[in-house]
Motif scaffolding. Structure first.
Motif, PDB file in Angstrom:
ATOM      1  N   LYS A 192       0.663  -1.194   0.070  1.00  0.00           N
ATOM      2  CA  LYS A 192       0.248  -0.156   0.240  1.00  0.00           C
ATOM      3  C   LYS A 192       0.799   1.356   0.075  1.00  0.00           C
ATOM      4  N   THR A 193       0.253   1.984  -0.643  1.00  0.00           N
ATOM      5  CA  THR A 193       0.887   3.746  -0.428  1.00  0.00           C
ATOM      6  C   THR A 193      -0.219   4.373   0.603  1.00  0.00           C
ATOM      7  N   LEU A 194       0.941   4.929   0.871  1.00  0.00           N
ATOM      8  CA  LEU A 194       0.276   5.921   2.880  1.00  0.00           C
ATOM      9  C   LEU A 194       0.672   6.793   2.801  1.00  0.00           C
ATOM     10  N   ALA A 195      -0.100   8.062   3.473  1.00  0.00           N
ATOM     11  CA  ALA A 195       0.455   9.417   3.585  1.00  0.00           C
ATOM     12  C   ALA A 195       0.711   9.225   5.493  1.00  0.00           C
ATOM     13  N   VAL A 196       1.871   9.871   5.556  1.00  0.00           N
ATOM     14  CA  VAL A 196       1.869   9.659   7.107  1.00  0.00           C
ATOM     15  C   VAL A 196       2.468  11.502   7.501  1.00  0.00           C
ATOM     16  N   PHE A 197       1.729  12.295   7.686  1.00  0.00           N
ATOM     17  CA  PHE A 197       1.453  13.507   8.581  1.00  0.00           C
ATOM     18  C   PHE A 197       2.596  13.774  10.137  1.00  0.00           C
ATOM     19  N   GLY A 198       3.509  13.881  10.098  1.00  0.00           N
ATOM     20  CA  GLY A 198       4.473  14.307  11.359  1.00  0.00           C
ATOM     21  C   GLY A 198       5.645  13.818  11.076  1.00  0.00           C
ATOM     22  N   LEU A 199       6.762  13.816  11.381  1.00  0.00           N
ATOM     23  CA  LEU A 199       7.608  13.576  11.787  1.00  0.00           C
ATOM     24  C   LEU A 199       8.457  13.500  12.583  1.00  0.00           C
ATOM     25  N   SER A 200       8.615  14.578  13.592  1.00  0.00           N
ATOM     26  CA  SER A 200       9.029  15.111  14.702  1.00  0.00           C
ATOM     27  C   SER A 200       8.569  14.391  15.273  1.00  0.00           C
ATOM     28  N   PHE A 201       9.448  14.149  16.986  1.00  0.00           N
ATOM     29  CA  PHE A 201       8.150  13.749  18.262  1.00  0.00           C
ATOM     30  C   PHE A 201       7.569  14.447  18.599  1.00  0.00           C
ATOM     31  N   LYS A 202       7.097  15.918  18.422  1.00  0.00           N
ATOM     32  CA  LYS A 202       6.140  17.037  19.110  1.00  0.00           C
ATOM     33  C   LYS A 202       6.016  17.625  17.904  1.00  0.00           C
ATOM     34  N   ARG A 203       4.717  18.527  18.048  1.00  0.00           N
ATOM     35  CA  ARG A 203       5.260  19.878  16.727  1.00  0.00           C
ATOM     36  C   ARG A 203       5.763  20.859  18.124  1.00  0.00           C
ATOM     37  N   ASP A 204       6.441  21.869  17.041  1.00  0.00           N
ATOM     38  CA  ASP A 204       7.227  23.296  16.982  1.00  0.00           C
ATOM     39  C   ASP A 204       8.777  22.524  17.522  1.00  0.00           C
ATOM     40  N   THR A 205       8.639  21.636  16.677  1.00  0.00           N
ATOM     41  CA  THR A 205      10.367  21.589  16.871  1.00  0.00           C
ATOM     42  C   THR A 205      10.381  20.613  15.799  1.00  0.00           C
ATOM     43  N   ASN A 206      11.888  20.981  15.249  1.00  0.00           N
ATOM     44  CA  ASN A 206      12.584  19.455  13.816  1.00  0.00           C
ATOM     45  C   ASN A 206      12.957  18.102  15.019  1.00  0.00           C
ATOM     46  N   ASP A 207      12.883  17.989  15.889  1.00  0.00           N
ATOM     47  CA  ASP A 207      13.632  16.481  16.243  1.00  0.00           C
ATOM     48  C   ASP A 207      12.455  15.567  16.787  1.00  0.00           C
ATOM     49  N   ILE A 208      13.966  14.357  15.406  1.00  0.00           N
ATOM     50  CA  ILE A 208      12.900  13.673  15.044  1.00  0.00           C
ATOM     51  C   ILE A 208      13.451  12.242  16.516  1.00  0.00           C
ATOM     52  N   ARG A 209      14.807  12.469  17.430  1.00  0.00           N
ATOM     53  CA  ARG A 209      14.988  11.746  18.583  1.00  0.00           C
ATOM     54  C   ARG A 209      14.210  11.243  19.539  1.00  0.00           C
ATOM     55  N   ASN A 210      13.960   9.755  19.153  1.00  0.00           N
ATOM     56  CA  ASN A 210      13.084   9.272  20.104  1.00  0.00           C
ATOM     57  C   ASN A 210      11.145   9.245  19.515  1.00  0.00           C
ATOM     58  N   SER A 211      11.756   9.939  18.018  1.00  0.00           N
ATOM     59  CA  SER A 211      10.399  10.005  17.357  1.00  0.00           C
ATOM     60  C   SER A 211       9.324   8.737  17.656  1.00  0.00           C
ATOM     61  N   GLY A 212       8.551   9.045  17.506  1.00  0.00           N
ATOM     62  CA  GLY A 212       7.719   7.965  17.612  1.00  0.00           C
ATOM     63  C   GLY A 212       6.813   7.180  16.110  1.00  0.00           C
TER      64      GLY A 212
END
Length: 465
Positions: A331-351
């Motif tokens: 399947k092709t899926l859309a994913v919204f959000g990569l950072s672990f929370k809003r207001d940051t570009n931090d992806i460390r330990n991001s769900g």
């Protein structure tokens, strides 16, 4: 005062910028030449593209006359003669042994270089008193060991304090101007006095808890605070959220209102998510457990909370196939959000980042991902690991094109209207997976229009035909 910072990451750069705003001089050193180069441009767009933290770039630009960024240690050490406080802000990630032991390699390297340089200050006379303040999160007894190691290296006329940070990513600058508390852990009055002068703005200020303790208490307080925050989140996920998922006729938001109006409980942490991520809460809770276990203490409660966080993520992933009977394979899926929370570009330990990996492992043909600020950070971190399996989009609508389902994984406010775009772009049957309850107000509308909905804190909603 003359403040120096070893480490230009999230903690070091934010703290230095705030100190400069308060009128102190701030000299920041980092081995990362690219990062230092970006800061030295004093260009808002370039700084935010590399390091997104609200108001940080503006603060650096406004106070550039009091800020110096260096990647050459010999130049940095020239400032030691006049330094009042030297902050250590280097990363201390966990080792890959899944036990909770800190990897102190960056910290030890910084100490080794610092101790050698400090013995040479003032032409070797070491006349000026200097305080070394540890902001890096480290084992509880570290400050005492640092002082002993400095003495063995011949460093004189110094003090070592613990000055942990309690910043929230995305609002670190705001919190630095009006903190709940400032914690200083020291062993002698002289060090307390230096730190009071540095934090004069907050000492005895109304509404700010200026707390002076010993170094062990300061370090332990940081770890325990993050454990308490993590436990609140995981309890929300696995007890309140699970109740809402399995017992009919219960809405998560209404339960939250009932619970949080009790002043004894408070409001923090009563939101749902796929995972409590970020660089601090799980890391520090694991480290706390490891240190208690090393002292022969029981840590069942802490380990259960850590395990509950992992269980919640796995349970949510399983609901896609178990409840919705949806196979992601091919399947092709859309994913919204990569950072672990809003207001940051931090992806460390991001769900969200973990979910991307899980979907690709499960055979997804392609993930069309969109994050307002974290796309570039994700590319930089993972490189070509996922190849053409991950396609980076410039908008929500582009991400939805050709998708069989979508997942909302980060709580960016703009995602709260995604239901409208989904209805417009993606005809039913279609799977909507909301890992943040961003469009909870529209679940019934989507179900009525034929869309399947899997959401944290809600039972599975089968689209009506």
């Amino acid at each position: 005062m003359q403040t120096l910072y070893i480490g230009a990451g999230y903690v070091g750069s934010c703290s230095a910028a705030v100190m400069a705003k308060f009128g102190h001089n701030a000299v920041v050193y980092d081995v990362n030449k690219e990062r230092i180069g970006v800061f030295n441009t004093f260009n808002r767009d370039l700084i935010e593209a590399s390091f997104f933290e609200q108001d940080l770039s503006s603060l650096i630009i406004q106070n550039k006359q009091r800020m110096v960024f260096l990647d050459d240690y010999s130049q940095f050490s020239n400032y030691f003669d006049s330094a009042d406080v030297i902050f250590i802000c280097v990363p201390t990630p966990l080792k890959d042994d899944d036990v909770g032991d800190y990897d102190l390699s960056y910290f030890e390297a910084a100490l080794s270089e610092l101790s050698a340089a400090l013995t040479k200050r003032n032409g070797g006379a070491q006349e000026k008193y200097v305080v070394v303040a540890v902001k890096s999160t480290v084992p509880i007894e570290t400050q005492e060991r640092v002082a002993r190691d400095f003495e063995k290296a011949g460093v004189k006329n110094f003090g070592v304090v613990s000055n942990p940070e309690f910043l929230v990513e995305g609002q670190a600058i705001k919190d630095s101007f009006s903190p709940d508390r400032v914690v200083v852990g020291a062993s002698q009055e002289k060090d307390f006095s230096v730190m009071r002068e540095l934090y004069q703005r907050f000492y005895n200020a109304p509404g700010v808890g200026y707390i002076e303790v010993n170094p062990r208490e300061a370090a332990a307080g940081k770890l325990l605070s993050n454990y308490v925050l993590l436990s609140r989140l995981v309890t929300t996920f696995n007890v309140i959220g699970r109740t809402s998922e399995v017992i009919p006729g219960i809405q998560f938001e209404k339960l939250r209102k009932i619970i949080t109006t009790d002043k004894r409980i408070g409001s923090y942490g009563f939101y749902n998510n796929i995972y409590a991520g970020g660089s601090c809460l799980t890391k520090d809770s694991s480290a706390l457990a490891h240190q208690i276990e090393s002292a022969s203490g029981n840590t069942d409660q802490i380990r259960n909370i850590l395990g509950g966080n992992l269980f919640h993520f796995d349970n949510f992933v399983e609901r896609i196939s178990k409840d919705a009977k949806f196979s992601i394979k091919g399947k092709t899926l859309a994913v919204f959000g990569l950072s672990f929370k809003r207001d940051t570009n931090d992806i460390r330990n991001s769900g969200a980042a973990d979910m991307v990996a899980r979907l690709i492992e499960g055979g997804a043909a392609q993930l069309r991902v969109y994050d307002p600020v974290a796309n570039e950070m994700f590319k930089r971190h993972f490189g070509d690991k996922y190849g053409d399996k991950v396609y980076y989009c410039e908008s929500e609508q582009e991400a939805l094109q050709g998708s069989a389902g979508c997942l909302i994984l980060t709580d960016w406010p703009q995602f709260s209207t995604l239901d409208q775009l989904i209805l417009k772009v993606c005809p039913a049957p279609y799977l909507v997976v909301d890992g943040r309850r961003m469009i909870s107000q529209s679940y019934n509308k989507l179900q009525d229009a034929g869309y399947d909905v899997v959401a944290v804190g809600s039972p599975f909603l089968k689209g009506k035909s």
